[in-house]
Design a protein around this motif. Structure first.
Motif, PDB file in Angstrom:
ATOM      1  N   GLY A 189       0.830  -1.201   0.000  1.00 36.44           N
ATOM      2  CA  GLY A 189       0.000   0.000   0.000  1.00 36.44           C
ATOM      3  C   GLY A 189       0.860   1.244   0.000  1.00 36.44           C
ATOM      4  O   GLY A 189       2.066   1.188   0.266  1.00 36.44           O
ATOM      5  N   LEU A 190       0.249   2.381  -0.305  1.00 37.53           N
ATOM      6  CA  LEU A 190       0.967   3.650  -0.338  1.00 37.53           C
ATOM      7  C   LEU A 190       0.988   4.302   1.039  1.00 37.53           C
ATOM      8  O   LEU A 190       0.061   4.099   1.834  1.00 37.53           O
ATOM      9  CB  LEU A 190       0.290   4.611  -1.321  1.00 37.53           C
ATOM     10  N   PRO A 191       2.018   5.095   1.353  1.00 38.35           N
ATOM     11  CA  PRO A 191       1.980   5.863   2.606  1.00 38.35           C
ATOM     12  C   PRO A 191       0.852   6.877   2.563  1.00 38.35           C
ATOM     13  O   PRO A 191       0.608   7.512   1.538  1.00 38.35           O
ATOM     14  CB  PRO A 191       3.358   6.548   2.628  1.00 38.35           C
ATOM     15  N   LYS A 192       0.146   7.041   3.673  1.00 40.10           N
ATOM     16  CA  LYS A 192      -1.061   7.868   3.690  1.00 40.10           C
ATOM     17  C   LYS A 192      -0.806   9.311   4.122  1.00 40.10           C
ATOM     18  O   LYS A 192      -1.667  10.162   3.948  1.00 40.10           O
ATOM     19  CB  LYS A 192      -2.093   7.249   4.637  1.00 40.10           C
ATOM     20  N   GLU A 193       0.377   9.581   4.695  1.00 38.57           N
ATOM     21  CA  GLU A 193       0.567  10.881   5.337  1.00 38.57           C
ATOM     22  C   GLU A 193       0.933  12.004   4.376  1.00 38.57           C
ATOM     23  O   GLU A 193       1.016  13.167   4.783  1.00 38.57           O
ATOM     24  CB  GLU A 193       1.652  10.775   6.426  1.00 38.57           C
ATOM     25  N   HIS A 194       1.135  11.691   3.091  1.00 31.35           N
ATOM     26  CA  HIS A 194       1.575  12.709   2.142  1.00 31.35           C
ATOM     27  C   HIS A 194       0.458  13.108   1.184  1.00 31.35           C
ATOM     28  O   HIS A 194      -0.359  12.283   0.773  1.00 31.35           O
ATOM     29  CB  HIS A 194       2.783  12.193   1.355  1.00 31.35           C
ATOM     30  N   ALA A 195       0.448  14.390   0.809  1.00 34.11           N
ATOM     31  CA  ALA A 195      -0.644  14.924  -0.009  1.00 34.11           C
ATOM     32  C   ALA A 195      -0.635  14.372  -1.424  1.00 34.11           C
ATOM     33  O   ALA A 195      -1.693  14.100  -1.995  1.00 34.11           O
ATOM     34  CB  ALA A 195      -0.560  16.454  -0.042  1.00 34.11           C
ATOM     35  N   GLU A 196       0.533  14.225  -2.033  1.00 36.37           N
ATOM     36  CA  GLU A 196       0.633  13.744  -3.407  1.00 36.37           C
ATOM     37  C   GLU A 196       1.564  12.535  -3.442  1.00 36.37           C
ATOM     38  O   GLU A 196       2.638  12.550  -2.832  1.00 36.37           O
ATOM     39  CB  GLU A 196       1.136  14.862  -4.337  1.00 36.37           C
ATOM     40  N   ARG A 197       1.127  11.499  -4.173  1.00 36.17           N
ATOM     41  CA  ARG A 197       1.856  10.227  -4.150  1.00 36.17           C
ATOM     42  C   ARG A 197       1.886   9.621  -5.545  1.00 36.17           C
ATOM     43  O   ARG A 197       0.894   9.664  -6.274  1.00 36.17           O
ATOM     44  CB  ARG A 197       1.174   9.258  -3.189  1.00 36.17           C
ATOM     45  N   GLY A 198       3.033   9.053  -5.900  1.00 34.86           N
ATOM     46  CA  GLY A 198       3.160   8.417  -7.196  1.00 34.86           C
ATOM     47  C   GLY A 198       3.961   7.133  -7.113  1.00 34.86           C
ATOM     48  O   GLY A 198       4.796   6.952  -6.214  1.00 34.86           O
TER      49      GLY A 198
END
Length: 303
Positions: A189-198
């Motif tokens: 899964g992706l980290p949730k704490e950042h506003a923009e993720r790629g």
């Protein structure tokens, strides 16, 4: 939620070196503070000549260049007098700030002949308050970067913070940058704490929301979603993102929040006010003869 899928495009950064360019893209200029991303290699030269793939001295302002190797070696030289051979798993973090010139040379013919050279380079835009900071360079060894492993998952935190890990790499704004390897069938899964993720797929393929995506694609997600990533085969991923910095202009190798600053940088390079690396100053890349304004994707960007 998946916001956009960006397909890498071929770009030339030298007479003999072509890369996959991921950022900037006309519909998505940045992901967090990341404004540029190239994937070079694997490079194989049957009969490599000295200097055939080198990137000659060239300037930067308003950004940090981040070089990360999967394989091979690259020799970095810059205006500060730094000469550093970067090896796989290490991080070269060069902050251009008010202006720096550097070169990247591939000086081991065996690496090129063996098809070992493979590199990811990104640019991280600087906050406005740091755009005119003094240039600096840091090399971080493999031992300095945190690694986490779980069933079917290996990851190295290159910079920033994610998944409870914190990198010692000095950054100027909140971000994350990871090298992740998934075994076939692994779930992630992706980290949730950042506003923009790629997620950039360097090798292999992954499934997201029932759709399969292969290498050379950058998947950009909106904030807050928790997409399930499933490796359809062994996959190498680069995860990146963070907090947005606002609009940035980019032209050639220059990034700034102000158009007029880029015009100044053009003139500085033409007039020799950005000094060359003292140990690599016989040749350099001249300013391209381009009349375009620094607002859209650059006609040619060198790493």
């Amino acid at each position: 939620m998946l916001d956009i899928v960006i397909e890498s495009r071929k770009a030339s950064i030298g007479p003999n070196l072509t890369v996959n360019r991921i950022l900037p893209f006309r519909l998505r200029r940045m992901v967090g503070p990341f404004i540029f991303m190239d994937h070079a290699g694997p490079v194989r030269a049957e009969v490599p000549d000295a200097g055939e793939y080198d990137v000659l001295p060239h300037p930067h302002i308003g950004l940090s260049t981040v070089s990360y190797l999967f394989g091979g070696t690259v020799t970095h030289r810059d205006s500060l007098g730094v000469e550093q051979v970067i090896k796989p798993g290490e991080v070269n973090w060069m902050t251009a700030g008010s202006g720096i010139a550097h070169s990247e040379r591939f000086e081991d013919p065996a690496v090129l002949a063996g098809g070992e050279l493979e590199m990811i380079q990104t640019w991280v835009a600087l906050p406005e308050k740091d755009e005119e900071s003094a240039p600096s360079f840091h090399n971080y060894t493999v031992e300095q970067l945190p690694v986490f492993t779980d069933t079917g998952v290996w990851m190295r935190l290159i910079a920033g913070n994610a998944y409870g890990l914190l990198s010692s790499v000095k950054t100027s704004s909140p971000l994350f940058y990871l090298h992740v390897v998934l075994s076939q069938g692994a779930r992630f899964g992706l980290p949730k704490e950042h506003a923009e993720r790629g997620i950039y797929i360097a090798k292999g393929s992954i499934e997201v929301n029932g759709n399969t995506y292969g290498e050379g694609k950058l998947l950009v997600f909106t904030k807050g979603g928790d997409p399930l990533i499933i490796a359809k085969e062994k996959a190498t991923l680069m995860l990146l993102g963070g907090e947005p910095l606002g609009n940035r202009y980019i032209w050639w190798n220059f990034v700034s929040s102000r158009k007029e600053r880029i015009e100044q940088a053009k003139e500085d390079w033409k007039q020799g006010r950005i000094i060359l690396p003292p140990n690599d100053n016989d040749t350099f890349i001249p300013l391209p003869e381009d009349k375009s304004r620094p607002s859209g994707p650059p006609p040619e960007v060198l790493s």
